[in-house]
Design an enzyme around this catalytic site. Structure first.
Site, PDB file in Angstrom:
ATOM      1  CG  ASP A 153     -25.052  -0.722  40.473  1.00 18.38           C
ATOM      2  OD1 ASP A 153     -25.591  -1.651  41.111  1.00 18.38           O
ATOM      3  OD2 ASP A 153     -24.122  -0.918  39.656  1.00 18.38           O
TER       4      ASP A 153
HETATM    5  C1  BGC Z   1     -24.016  -4.399  40.136  1.00 20.94           C
HETATM    6  C2  BGC Z   1     -25.379  -4.406  39.472  1.00 20.94           C
HETATM    7  C3  BGC Z   1     -26.290  -5.370  40.183  1.00 20.94           C
HETATM    8  C4  BGC Z   1     -26.387  -4.960  41.657  1.00 20.94           C
HETATM    9  C5  BGC Z   1     -27.282  -5.851  42.487  1.00 20.94           C
HETATM   10  C6  BGC Z   1     -24.132  -4.159  41.629  1.00 20.94           C
HETATM   11  O1  BGC Z   1     -22.918  -4.317  42.266  1.00 20.94           O
HETATM   12  O2  BGC Z   1     -23.201  -3.430  39.546  1.00 20.94           O
HETATM   13  O3  BGC Z   1     -25.248  -4.739  38.127  1.00 20.94           O
HETATM   14  O4  BGC Z   1     -27.539  -5.410  39.565  1.00 20.94           O
HETATM   15  O5  BGC Z   1     -25.090  -5.006  42.224  1.00 20.94           O
HETATM   16  O6  BGC Z   1     -26.724  -7.098  42.660  1.00 20.94           O
END
Ligand code: BGC
Length: 743
Positions: A264
């Site tokens: 993530d």
């Molecule tokens: C979120 C993800 C997301 C990623 C990219 C993160 O903060 O938890 O779900 O895909 O950011 O935007």
């Protein structure tokens, strides 16, 4: 004649042999993917291998330019294709071609109980992704709904592992059929948002395997997802983006996942753990925008130069590195290196139609006293619409799922259009959140209203007295502490004093229809005072069109709740046991959240404690009526080694409108060595029937449907004994019961 045939034959042979000579195996699409992976791997230098492991911008990573392998582009996900940001900033890139169609939130898809909608959703999204040049969509999310306060529940599939598993598979298959990778998130146990970077989840193995993992497992084994995203939280004291137990032991070893684990954004914390504990691609670790440099550059990502140094120094061989690169190459050959991917298209009427179809299939009619709904548009009724969510754009906000849409039909506009301007008036009723900006995208709406709560209620009630029906459109929104990433809700009640507005409107005596816009359950203490309730969800571009169609009866609601609507927060296991949000450790760096309820999540807990919900899991009304009769079971006895049986039931549309019913099958294990839930969903089917039409629906029961996870043996067990199959149209309306024995 003869000559020309000979010449062409020679030409073909020459071309074929030159082609055969020149085309390396990795570029030859007729070769098996593993052969291509090995060939490409053997040609790559250490630097090239390191380069594909980590981001080179906010949402892209490098290919292998020397070998003609292009850069790899990801994007959120999961409800539409997120607008482009600058190379290394969260600010908007300001493109004029990145306005998309917003599809309904995944809670709505789950509420359709219709896998065909998942397929339609995935394909439509994949086509938009292709047009925008995206190779991987960061979604879908399949974390289980554990508390109605969860800020991201709207992005997930509800509280039941079986429903989530069934609904996520066709979404992934549809998306990947376009040559766009899914990236199933957030693996695992990322069930609430508050303190998401510090939460250390403590859960017993039964709950892990029976409740929190099945949808991920289905995504891997049934849908064949090409990527999985690790969660921000910790499990067994390791961050989930580099977690030995979750990533190496379960995902890669036990489930034989051959795709990539993506971190993530900002979820990576350590080079060595990333090397050894299952991470393949690192994204979103903070940089100052530089590719190279002493600090904060992409070259300093945990899986960039720090990794290379450990290999050069001899601390690590290329064993782990090659495994990661193989996985990434596999991803490239499944996506960017395919020449048969269609170009895709965006904002087509086909995609708007798909969004509308899914929206119409997922809205849930929760209450409809005196057949208040539908409202006949030709009857000329005076309709008062009240509430901020009738006029507020909902596609902007909520965190990474926020979108920039080409259009979003607002409920009030669509209701005016459908029922006639002259018949519809509007009053605000309350002021909630008037901001309309996320990450540089603005709605452009000015929703300010300076009247006091008292004045707003008085104005709404005045107009209500002069109306034949009031449609209150409220609920939550996509602002912080509502249905939004990063935090959880602070209260179970409707925010901004909406309860008072609803009570005051109801007290005028005019029938009130409440349309709740949310991805979470809310308290409904006012429900006996209102005539009808619709759970609308966040529906994206076609919001207004869909809700107006439902109110007017152009469509017949057929959604069923994918989670329980609790009466009170104390009825939720996590809150009853005081395990949410957890307990801070003395250093205040980690918060331990112990899932003390174990497998008893959602309706499993309500059954255990004999608590009646406001609206039950699987529940939802229709404008027609159905009967379920003559349930039959194919066998009274089956062998534990290979149990196969089926239940059939006759469904009849006994009303006057065409409509759909969801036949649901729940299983009770009557004799078990380990505690089991009173019943569990193990099958369902949605059937569309004309008035008077009947159909026999058959639902299969197999070993999976009967087994529990035995934590002592670390295995799924189908234990001999008595079982009961229940059939009905909601978890609290199971009318047919059939016993059978497993020998
Ligand atoms: C979120 C993800 C997301 C990623 C990219 C993160 O903060 O938890 O779900 O895909 O950011 O935007």
């Amino acid at each position: 004649m003869k000559k020309s045939i000979i010449f062409s034959a020679i030409a073909v042979l020459a071309f074929a042999s030159a082609y055969a000579r020149q085309l390396p195996v990795y570029l030859d699409e007729s070769q098996p993917i593993e052969a291509r992976v090995e060939d490409a791997l053997s040609r790559m230098t250490l630097d090239e291998k390191i380069a594909v492991l980590h981001a080179q911008s906010k949402f892209s990573s490098r290919g292998v330019p020397r070998l003609g392998i292009p850069d790899f582009w990801t994007d959120d996900g999961p409800h539409g294709i997120r607008p482009d940001v600058l190379w290394d900033e969260w600010e908007q890139a300001g493109q004029s071609n990145d306005s998309c169609v917003a599809f309904p939130a995944l809670t709505c898809l789950a509420a359709s109980w219709n896998p065909d909608m998942g397929q339609l959703y995935g394909v439509s999204l994949g086509e938009e992704a292709r047009y925008r040049g995206k190779d991987m969509i960061l979604g879908p999310g399949v974390n289980i709904y554990r508390t109605p306060l969860g800020g991201r529940n709207f992005e997930y599939f509800g509280e039941d592992p079986y429903l989530a598993s069934q609904m996520v598979v066709p979404y992934i298959q549809g998306l990947q059929s376009c040559g766009v990778s899914a990236c199933v998130k957030h693996f695992a146990l990322n069930n609430d948002e508050e303190y998401r970077f510090q939460v250390h989840t403590i859960v017993d193995d039964r709950a892990l395997y029976e409740i929190y993992l099945p949808a991920f497992k289905a995504a891997v084994q049934k849908a064949g997802t090409w990527a999985v995203m690790g969660g921000y939280n910790l499990y067994k004291n390791q961050h989930n983006c580099h977690n030995q137990y979750l990533l190496n032991d379960i995902l890669k070893r036990d489930w034989q996942f051959d795709g990539v684990v993506v971190s993530d954004w900002g979820g990576t914390h350590d080079t060595e753990q990333s090397i050894t504990n299952g991470l393949d691609m690192e994204f979103g670790t903070w940089t100052d925008g530089l590719k190279t440099g002493a600090s904060n550059a992409y070259e300093n990502y945990y899986l960039a130069q720090p990794y290379k140094r450990l290999i050069v120094s001899g601390k690590y061989t290329d064993k782990e590195l090659n495994d990661k690169v193989r996985r990434i190459l596999r991803l490239f050959f499944r996506t960017t290196m395919r020449t048969d991917r269609a170009r895709g298209f965006m904002c087509s009427e086909a995609h708007y139609d798909a969004a509308l179809k899914i929206a119409c299939d997922g809205m849930v009619l929760l209450q409809n006293n005196n057949a208040t709904l539908p409202i006949d548009p030709s009857a000329g009724k005076r309709i008062l619409v009240v509430g901020e969510n009738a006029i507020k754009m909902m596609t902007v906000g909520g965190g990474s799922s926020s979108l920039k849409v080409q259009r979003e039909v607002l409920p009030l506009d669509a209701i005016r259009k459908r029922f006639g301007d002259a018949n519809v008036t509007y009053e605000r009723g309350y002021v909630g959140d008037t901001t309309g900006e996320y990450n540089g995208v603005t709605t452009g709406q000015d929703l300010r209203d300076n009247r006091s709560a008292k004045q707003l209620i008085a104005a709404a009630c005045d107009k209500a007295r002069a109306a034949d029906v009031v449609i209150f459109i409220g609920g939550l929104n996509k602002s912080d502490y509502q249905d939004c990433e990063g935090h959880d809700r602070k209260q179970y009640d409707l925010p901004y004093g909406q309860g008072d507005v609803i009570e005051a409107l109801a007290a005028t005596g005019t029938p009130v229809v409440v349309v709740n816009v949310s991805g979470n359950a809310v308290a409904t203490p006012w429900r006996s005072h209102v005539a009808a309730i619709v759970q609308q969800w966040f529906l994206g571009s076609q919001t207004g069109t869909a809700i107006a169609a439902l109110l007017a009866g152009d469509i017949n609601p057929s959604g069923k709740l994918p989670f329980s609507f609790y009466e009170r927060l104390e009825d939720v296991a996590a809150h009853a046991l005081n395990t949410y949000p957890g307990t801070w450790r003395p250093d205040h760096k980690i918060i331990d959240e112990e899932y003390k309820e174990g497998i008893f999540v959602g309706y499993r807990w309500l059954d255990l404690k004999n608590i009646k919900p406001a609206f039950a899991f699987g529940y939802g009304l229709s404008y027609t009526t159905f009967s379920l009769k003559d349930a039959k079971i194919s066998a009274k006895q089956v062998a534990a080694s290979d149990p196969h049986l089926s239940v059939s039931v006759t469904v009849t549309n006994t009303g006057k409108r065409a409509g759909a019913e969801v036949v649901q099958l729940y299983i009770t294990d009557q004799q078990s060595s380990l505690p089991r839930p009173a019943k569990e969903l193990k099958g369902f089917k949605k059937v569309y029937l004309q008035p008077g039409e009947s159909r026999v629906v058959t639902l299969d029961i197999d070993k999976d449907a009967l087994s529990y996870y035995d934590d002592k043996q670390a295995a799924w067990v189908c234990e001999p004994g008595k079982f009961t199959a229940h059939v009905g149209n909601a978890s609290n309306n199971l009318t047919q019961h059939l016993d059978f024995t497993v020998k």
